[in-house]
Motif scaffolding. Structure first.
Motif, mmCIF file in Angstrom:
data_model
loop_
_atom_site.group_PDB
_atom_site.id
_atom_site.type_symbol
_atom_site.label_atom_id
_atom_site.label_comp_id
_atom_site.label_asym_id
_atom_site.label_seq_id
_atom_site.Cartn_x
_atom_site.Cartn_y
_atom_site.Cartn_z
ATOM 1 N N TYR A 97 0.995 -0.777 0.126
ATOM 2 C CA TYR A 97 -0.353 -0.321 -0.046
ATOM 3 C C TYR A 97 0.987 0.857 0.046
ATOM 4 C CZ TYR A 97 -3.921 -3.113 1.497
ATOM 5 O OH TYR A 97 -4.764 -4.807 1.724
ATOM 6 N N GLN A 98 0.543 2.602 -0.646
ATOM 7 C CA GLN A 98 1.748 3.937 -1.048
ATOM 8 C C GLN A 98 0.272 5.227 -0.716
ATOM 9 O OE1 GLN A 98 2.277 5.041 0.446
ATOM 10 N NE2 GLN A 98 4.743 4.428 0.144
ATOM 11 N N LYS A 99 0.461 5.899 -0.285
ATOM 12 C CA LYS A 99 0.010 7.271 -0.971
ATOM 13 C C LYS A 99 0.333 7.434 -2.142
ATOM 14 C CE LYS A 99 -0.792 11.695 1.213
ATOM 15 N NZ LYS A 99 -1.217 12.607 2.353
ATOM 16 N N LYS A 100 -0.535 8.020 -2.797
ATOM 17 C CA LYS A 100 0.217 9.206 -3.993
ATOM 18 C C LYS A 100 1.281 10.572 -3.798
ATOM 19 C CE LYS A 100 -4.012 8.537 -6.788
ATOM 20 N NZ LYS A 100 -5.099 9.352 -7.282
ATOM 21 N N GLY A 101 2.335 10.274 -4.654
ATOM 22 C CA GLY A 101 3.209 10.735 -4.137
ATOM 23 C C GLY A 101 4.648 10.828 -3.381
ATOM 24 N N CYS A 102 4.599 9.403 -2.962
ATOM 25 C CA CYS A 102 5.895 8.489 -2.017
ATOM 26 C C CYS A 102 5.998 7.201 -2.564
ATOM 27 C CB CYS A 102 4.652 7.974 -0.980
ATOM 28 S SG CYS A 102 3.897 9.726 0.650
ATOM 29 N N LEU A 103 7.035 6.947 -2.318
ATOM 30 C CA LEU A 103 7.887 6.053 -2.816
ATOM 31 C C LEU A 103 7.501 4.661 -2.516
ATOM 32 C CD1 LEU A 103 11.653 5.760 -3.106
ATOM 33 C CD2 LEU A 103 10.432 4.322 -1.984
ATOM 34 N N ILE A 104 7.687 3.984 -2.928
ATOM 35 C CA ILE A 104 6.778 2.430 -3.022
ATOM 36 C C ILE A 104 8.320 1.670 -3.131
ATOM 37 C CG2 ILE A 104 5.275 2.313 -4.475
ATOM 38 C CD1 ILE A 104 5.379 0.848 -1.450
ATOM 39 N N GLU A 105 8.109 0.585 -2.794
ATOM 40 C CA GLU A 105 9.266 -0.817 -3.334
ATOM 41 C C GLU A 105 8.622 -1.917 -3.519
ATOM 42 O OE1 GLU A 105 12.760 1.111 -0.108
ATOM 43 O OE2 GLU A 105 10.478 0.141 -0.342
ATOM 44 N N LEU A 106 8.883 -2.678 -4.263
ATOM 45 C CA LEU A 106 8.218 -3.344 -4.754
ATOM 46 C C LEU A 106 8.952 -4.746 -5.401
ATOM 47 C CD1 LEU A 106 5.578 -3.059 -8.359
ATOM 48 C CD2 LEU A 106 5.264 -2.727 -5.378
ATOM 49 N N GLN A 107 9.237 -5.848 -3.891
ATOM 50 C CA GLN A 107 9.958 -6.787 -4.225
ATOM 51 C C GLN A 107 10.172 -7.552 -4.460
ATOM 52 O OE1 GLN A 107 10.320 -5.714 -0.144
ATOM 53 N NE2 GLN A 107 12.786 -4.175 -0.285
ATOM 54 N N CYS A 108 11.137 -8.521 -4.749
ATOM 55 C CA CYS A 108 11.231 -10.147 -5.263
ATOM 56 C C CYS A 108 11.746 -11.172 -4.963
ATOM 57 C CB CYS A 108 10.333 -10.873 -6.448
ATOM 58 S SG CYS A 108 11.232 -10.617 -7.741
ATOM 59 N N LEU A 109 12.267 -12.166 -4.204
ATOM 60 C CA LEU A 109 13.359 -12.696 -4.152
ATOM 61 C C LEU A 109 13.601 -14.040 -5.318
ATOM 62 C CD1 LEU A 109 13.583 -12.555 -0.324
ATOM 63 C CD2 LEU A 109 14.461 -10.495 -1.714
ATOM 64 N N ALA A 110 14.737 -14.556 -5.801
ATOM 65 C CA ALA A 110 14.770 -16.074 -6.533
ATOM 66 C C ALA A 110 15.793 -17.037 -6.291
ATOM 67 C CB ALA A 110 14.532 -14.883 -7.954
ATOM 68 N N GLU A 111 15.728 -17.676 -6.107
ATOM 69 C CA GLU A 111 16.622 -18.464 -6.588
ATOM 70 C C GLU A 111 17.119 -19.101 -7.499
ATOM 71 O OE1 GLU A 111 18.559 -21.440 -3.041
ATOM 72 O OE2 GLU A 111 15.851 -21.285 -2.536
ATOM 73 N N SER A 112 18.206 -19.734 -8.097
ATOM 74 C CA SER A 112 18.367 -20.128 -9.455
ATOM 75 C C SER A 112 19.511 -20.576 -9.975
ATOM 76 C CB SER A 112 17.752 -18.620 -10.012
ATOM 77 O OG SER A 112 17.967 -19.449 -12.167
ATOM 78 N N ASN A 113 19.349 -21.428 -11.123
ATOM 79 C CA ASN A 113 20.338 -22.282 -11.340
ATOM 80 C C ASN A 113 20.645 -23.310 -12.507
ATOM 81 O OD1 ASN A 113 23.480 -23.274 -11.487
ATOM 82 N ND2 ASN A 113 23.208 -25.164 -10.787
ATOM 83 N N PRO A 114 21.012 -22.413 -13.407
ATOM 84 C CA PRO A 114 21.815 -21.438 -13.848
ATOM 85 C C PRO A 114 21.436 -19.879 -13.217
ATOM 86 C CG PRO A 114 21.360 -22.193 -15.708
ATOM 87 C CD PRO A 114 20.422 -23.762 -14.627
ATOM 88 N N PHE A 115 22.430 -19.557 -12.800
ATOM 89 C CA PHE A 115 22.066 -17.418 -13.107
ATOM 90 C C PHE A 115 21.103 -16.638 -13.613
ATOM 91 C CE2 PHE A 115 22.061 -13.890 -10.813
ATOM 92 C CZ PHE A 115 21.248 -13.666 -9.489
ATOM 93 N N PRO A 116 20.144 -16.267 -13.867
ATOM 94 C CA PRO A 116 19.703 -15.759 -14.829
ATOM 95 C C PRO A 116 20.290 -13.878 -15.420
ATOM 96 C CG PRO A 116 18.717 -15.420 -12.492
ATOM 97 C CD PRO A 116 19.356 -16.393 -11.969
#
Length: 376
Positions: free
Chosen positions: A242-261
């Motif tokens: 959730y975030q208010k207009k005009g403010c900064l927000i981060e969308l975050q995901c974590l991954a494990e991968s082999n081989p690395f992307p």
């Protein structure tokens, strides 16, 4: 000659008649006997056997012989010595620590030297006084490189046999464990046997496996790195934000991968728009961690109405592609940034001024936290 032989027999019979037959006793051995007749010796060490003879007739001398067995189990008798004369002085020697002691030394004993060793006195053609010991040779365990696995990598879902073959005397035991205390796939903390079979391998099965080989005189071990190729495993840190207009927000995901992307395998998608490179309001950040882990963020500054909605975090490697959904919803109140620990609104430049070093440290710390969360 015949007269001398006859005199010898008569002398032996005379001694026997007076109760003075010779006695032959192996009194001392090195290493010591573990039972009345068995000596266990480690390969390459010298073995000694002291033969003590009482009432030795003047007409005879002690002798040593060795009985071994061929591959068919047939006994073979080999003469070692008569008195102090040796048949093969490269393998045996005779010492006399006392007048009535004949010490046999078997030099640098090998498995081929195993068998029954007899010290005897021939008093007549039919009468022999003797004592004997059986020597068994012990060999520390050693791995067979041709039949022992080395580091290997397989695809997720496949099966693999990790092999650890060894020889030794006595036959060694073989036990498997995983470094770090992790459980063996489907087998608990330990497994005994020369082959560790793993079926339907999963990413969590990757790591170091150790086989330990032990017998009563030694041990050895082999460590095998098992790698697993798998499509990205992706987790949304917060599936709904959730975030208010005009403010900064981060969308975050974590991954494990082999081989690395590769870089071209990373993107955020909303509707028909793809975000894979940073622009003035959208920053795309990928940070690689340990153990094939990745933190992948989309940072939106000064959120606008068109930014609300559902985003897909897309991670692709050569094995496959994985998508995870993050939904951004409008809020009446400004929400603090996860990475910066405070609300950032109104176009504030988070990278300017004296806070630059502090903010950079927060970014690194938060990435470490994300990596640890993924591993758990």
């Amino acid at each position: 000659m015949h007269a001398f032989f006859l005199v010898g027999i008569l002398a032996a019979l005379f001694c026997s008649a007076r109760g003075q037959d010779p006695t032959v006793t192996i009194k001392l051995t090195e290493p010591a006997s573990i039972s009345n007749v068995l000596i266990e010796a480690e390969r390459d060490q010298d073995v000694t056997l002291d033969c003590y003879v009482e009432n030795l007739p003047a007409t005879t001398t002690p002798r040593w012989q060795w009985v071994t067995y061929d591959s068919n189990g047939k006994a073979q008798t080999k003469k070692i010595s008569q008195d102090t004369a040796i048949e093969d002085n490269t393998k045996h020697s005779i010492e006399k620590p006392t007048e009535f002691t004949w010490r046999l030394r078997v030099k640098a004993i090998q498995v081929s030297d195993e068998g029954n060793y007899t010290c005897y006195v021939q008093t007549t053609l039919q009468n022999r006084k003797f004592d004997n010991r059986t020597i068994s040779v012990l060999v520390p365990p050693s791995l067979d490189p041709a039949k022992t696995s080395t580091d290997t990598t397989v695809d997720a879902g496949e099966s693999v046999d990790l092999m650890c073959n060894a020889s030794g005397r006595p036959t060694p035991t073989i036990e498997w464990t995983r470094l770090g205390g992790a459980l063996l796939p489907g087998k608990g903390p330990r497994y005994s046997g020369s082959t560790l079979s793993i079926s339907n391998i999963q990413p969590q099965d990757r790591g170091k496996y150790r086989c330990t080989v032990v017998n009563q005189i030694g041990s050895t071990r082999q460590e095998i790195e098992l790698g697993v190729r798998f499509e990205p495993i992706v987790t949304a840190v917060n599936p709904v934000v959730y975030q208010k207009k005009g403010c900064l927000i981060e969308l975050q995901c974590l991954a494990e991968s082999n081989p690395f992307p590769r870089e071209e395998g990373l993107s955020w998608i909303k509707d028909s728009t793809t975000y894979s490179v940073s622009t003035s309001r959208y920053e795309v950040r990928a940070m690689r961690g340990a153990f094939s882990r990745l933190s992948y963020d989309l940072i939106i500054s000064e959120v606008r109405s068109e930014d609300f909605g559902t985003y897909q975090c897309r991670i692709r490697n050569s094995i496959g592609t994985t998508l995870r959904q993050v939904t951004l919803i409008e809020s009446d109140e400004a929400q603090p940034s996860f990475k910066f620990g405070r609300t950032i609104c109104g176009g504030e430049n988070i990278y300017s001024g004296s806070g630059q070093i502090f903010i950079s440290a927060l970014i690194l710390l938060s990435s470490l936290v994300l990596s640890l969360n993924l591993s758990s």
